[in-house]
Design a protein around this motif. Structure first.
Motif, mmCIF file in Angstrom:
data_model
loop_
_atom_site.group_PDB
_atom_site.id
_atom_site.type_symbol
_atom_site.label_atom_id
_atom_site.label_comp_id
_atom_site.label_asym_id
_atom_site.label_seq_id
_atom_site.Cartn_x
_atom_site.Cartn_y
_atom_site.Cartn_z
ATOM 1 N N SER A 123 11.945 1.007 -56.607
ATOM 2 C CA SER A 123 12.187 1.034 -55.165
ATOM 3 C C SER A 123 13.671 0.995 -54.830
ATOM 4 C CB SER A 123 11.478 -0.140 -54.489
ATOM 5 O OG SER A 123 11.926 -1.377 -55.016
ATOM 6 N N THR A 126 14.134 4.984 -55.004
ATOM 7 C CA THR A 126 13.352 5.840 -54.107
ATOM 8 C C THR A 126 13.337 5.339 -52.674
ATOM 9 O OG1 THR A 126 11.322 4.645 -54.664
ATOM 10 C CG2 THR A 126 11.884 6.565 -56.015
ATOM 11 N N THR A 128 11.829 1.925 -49.944
ATOM 12 C CA THR A 128 10.706 0.991 -49.823
ATOM 13 C C THR A 128 10.214 0.929 -48.376
ATOM 14 O OG1 THR A 128 10.012 -1.274 -50.294
ATOM 15 C CG2 THR A 128 12.216 -0.979 -49.375
ATOM 16 N N GLN A 129 9.006 0.387 -48.209
ATOM 17 C CA GLN A 129 8.432 0.183 -46.887
ATOM 18 C C GLN A 129 8.877 -1.182 -46.357
ATOM 19 O OE1 GLN A 129 6.700 2.328 -45.213
ATOM 20 N NE2 GLN A 129 5.710 3.735 -46.641
ATOM 21 N N PHE A 143 9.591 3.373 -43.477
ATOM 22 C CA PHE A 143 10.148 3.710 -44.787
ATOM 23 C C PHE A 143 11.668 3.771 -44.707
ATOM 24 C CE2 PHE A 143 11.564 7.033 -47.843
ATOM 25 C CZ PHE A 143 11.277 6.323 -49.009
ATOM 26 N N VAL A 180 5.764 7.601 -51.777
ATOM 27 C CA VAL A 180 5.800 6.157 -51.578
ATOM 28 C C VAL A 180 4.568 5.785 -50.772
ATOM 29 C CG1 VAL A 180 7.047 4.189 -50.629
ATOM 30 C CG2 VAL A 180 8.316 6.112 -51.622
#
Length: 376
Positions: A123, A126, A128-129, A143, A180
């Motif tokens: 994460s 890429t 993360t939420q 996001f 994701v």
């Protein structure tokens, strides 16, 4: 990222975001001719000539900071013009990171660097939420994009992070997207991953798996500079001066360059030669030489042949040629094949690494002859 309001530039026209040039500078004295200044339609020869001139200008700008390493720079540019990813290998202090960051400086695109460490999580790359609460008290997830959402991503010392985090790049490198949760997010275009690693250190590192190595178009090994180059490096870097580079191409222009390179012709003979070369690396293939059967566990797959042709097209376009020649295949064979061949213990005992096997194959695999000559 480029400004969407600016007109689409041809492959060799400087982007509007390029800093203004002083009237007394050489660029102002000899400005590049605008594409539509003459009102005449440009043919492919003119486009290729301008493309060759501008890739040379990119080399000149890189040469202000990077001394030597001409083959490495050529391979990096070839990868950019063919949407390929690169893995740079070399001992510390050979300017791997500086080379990539300078390349990003001469391109009008976004650039981010991630220092890979053992505690890095997927994460962290890429994204993360994040749970957010509105003024009305309603909660929802948003996001937050990670550093992978860029045009050029420098994955520094990629072999220092565990496979779980290394694998976070797989989808991005192949499909140019990131998944994701239940959502899939498209990465900016163009997108390149340039990773570096130190081949000397083994303790505390995680070698890249073969499936991920195959995602890299080129595996570029950076060697020590020559005596003359090293003296020039010491002279240039100890004067306390920081050279500045000019931007040459925008992101949109890079996409146009990629279309131009893809249109370069690769004839049947070149295709056949690339296929023969790749098939000769496989010990189970009937055309493989005896030393490949003895020293190699498995050879290169079809993606290697695709990268050979794509890289050869870039070399041909960078030299202003309309079609690919077998010599272009030779120029990219080592960086394309060296990380796609697995040698066995016998090869290690005999001191034969993958580079030595590829060089021997380039000597032994014959270039196909045209049909008329073959019938004589």
């Amino acid at each position: 990222m480029t400004d969407s309001s600016s007109p689409t530039p041809p492959p060799v026209v400087k982007p509007s975001g390029t800093p203004p040039v002083s009237p007394k500078s050489p660029e102002a004295a000899n400005p590049p001719p605008p594409a539509a200044a003459t009102g005449k339609p440009r043919n492919l020869a003119d486009v290729l000539r301008e493309f060759a001139e501008y890739q040379q200008k990119m080399r000149d700008e890189l040469g202000k900071v990077i001394i030597g390493q001409s083959e490495t720079i050529e391979q990096l540019l070839a990868a950019i013009f063919t949407r390929g990813h690169c893995l740079l290998e070399g001992v510390p202090g050979l300017a791997k990171t500086l080379m990539v960051s300078t390349l990003a400086d001469i391109l009008d695109v976004s650039f981010k660097r991630v220092q890979f460490t053992p505690d890095l999580m997927p994460s962290d790359i890429t994204g993360t939420q994040v749970l957010e609460e509105s003024e009305s008290g309603r909660r929802s997830f948003r996001f937050v994009e990670g550093p992978i959402f860029t045009n050029i991503l420098l994955a520094d010392e990629i072999n220092r992070t565990p496979p779980k985090t290394q694998a976070a790049l797989l989808e991005a490198m192949q499909e140019r997207q990131v998944s994701v949760g239940r959502e899939t997010h498209t990465l900016p275009d163009p997108f390149f991953t340039i990773a570096t690693q130190n081949p000397v250190e083994q303790e505390g590192t995680y070698p890249l798996p073969e499936a991920q190595l195959d995602r890299f178009m080129f595996n570029i090994k950076i060697d020590y500079p020559s005596a003359d180059e090293e003296e020039r490096i010491l002279t240039a870097t100890t004067r306390g001066e920081s050279p500045t580079v000019n931007k040459v191409l925008s992101g949109r222009a890079i996409l146009t360059c990629q279309k131009l390179v893809a249109s370069i012709a690769a004839g049947p003979l070149v295709i056949r030669y690339a296929s023969r070369l790749v098939r000769a690396t496989r010990p189970s293939d009937a055309s493989a030489p005896e030393y490949v059967r003895e020293l190699v566990d498995w050879g290169a797959g079809p993606r290697a042949g695709q990268n050979l042709i794509a890289g050869a097209k870039a070399i041909a376009a960078m030299h202003g040629r309309f079609n690919v020649e077998p010599g272009d295949i030779h120029r990219v064979a080592l960086p394309v094949l060296r990380h796609r061949i697995a040698t066995n213990f016998q090869a290690q005992a005999e001191g034969m690494d993958t580079d030595a096997i590829v060089k021997r194959l380039l000597q032994d695999v014959e270039i196909p002859e045209p049909a008329k000559m073959a019938n004589k």
